[in-house]
Scaffold this active site. Structure first.
Site, PDB file in Angstrom:
ATOM      1  N   ARG A  60       0.843  -1.215  -0.150  1.00 11.34           N
ATOM      2  CA  ARG A  60      -0.065  -0.168  -0.079  1.00 11.34           C
ATOM      3  C   ARG A  60       0.777   1.223   0.020  1.00 11.34           C
ATOM      4  O   ARG A  60       0.394   2.276  -0.792  1.00 11.34           O
ATOM      5  CB  ARG A  60      -1.096   0.042   1.241  1.00 11.34           C
ATOM      6  CG  ARG A  60      -2.109  -0.893   0.972  1.00 11.34           C
ATOM      7  CD  ARG A  60      -2.834  -1.156   2.422  1.00 11.34           C
ATOM      8  NE  ARG A  60      -2.000  -1.413   3.500  1.00 11.34           N
ATOM      9  CZ  ARG A  60      -2.380  -0.927   4.669  1.00 11.34           C
ATOM     10  NH1 ARG A  60      -3.339  -0.379   5.182  1.00 11.34           N
ATOM     11  NH2 ARG A  60      -1.671  -1.073   5.818  1.00 11.34           N
ATOM     12  N   ASN A 100      -6.333  -2.491   2.287  1.00 12.47           N
ATOM     13  CA  ASN A 100      -6.015  -3.822   2.278  1.00 12.47           C
ATOM     14  C   ASN A 100      -7.697  -4.410   2.423  1.00 12.47           C
ATOM     15  O   ASN A 100      -8.579  -3.624   3.110  1.00 12.47           O
ATOM     16  CB  ASN A 100      -5.496  -4.312   3.747  1.00 12.47           C
ATOM     17  CG  ASN A 100      -3.990  -4.181   3.432  1.00 12.47           C
ATOM     18  OD1 ASN A 100      -3.514  -4.267   2.499  1.00 12.47           O
ATOM     19  ND2 ASN A 100      -3.364  -4.332   4.804  1.00 12.47           N
TER      20      ASN A 100
END
Length: 90
Positions: free
Chosen positions: A18, A36
């Site tokens: 990320r 996520n």
């Protein structure tokens, strides 16, 4: 301007993926978010100029040094969300 939604699967959680996505987006001036999922994937939405977004998505598909992307499902969205920045959610 285009707006895309993507779900990335593979080894993409617990490896800084990320942060990699956010860094690439910010460097390219993209707006949107990444997070996520409970299923172990990473989800993102991104807006920007067409070629920049397409280049960004190619880079995301290649992955970061510690990740391994096995699949990436993408769809262009018909409406814009007018994000203010690119952030990590959750």
């Amino acid at each position: 301007m285009i707006h895309y939604h993507a779900i990335i699967t593979g080894r993409v959680q617990g490896v800084g993926f990320r942060y990699f996505v956010q860094g690439e987006a910010v460097n390219r001036g993209m707006k949107g978010w990444v997070r996520n999922t409970d299923e172990g994937h990473v989800e993102l939405k991104v807006e920007g100029e067409q070629q920049e977004v397409l280049d960004f998505l190619k880079t995301v598909r290649k992955g970061s040094p510690f990740s391994k992307v096995t699949d990436m499902q993408m769809e262009q969205l018909p409406e814009f969300a007018h994000y203010q920045d690119f952030r990590i959610k959750g």
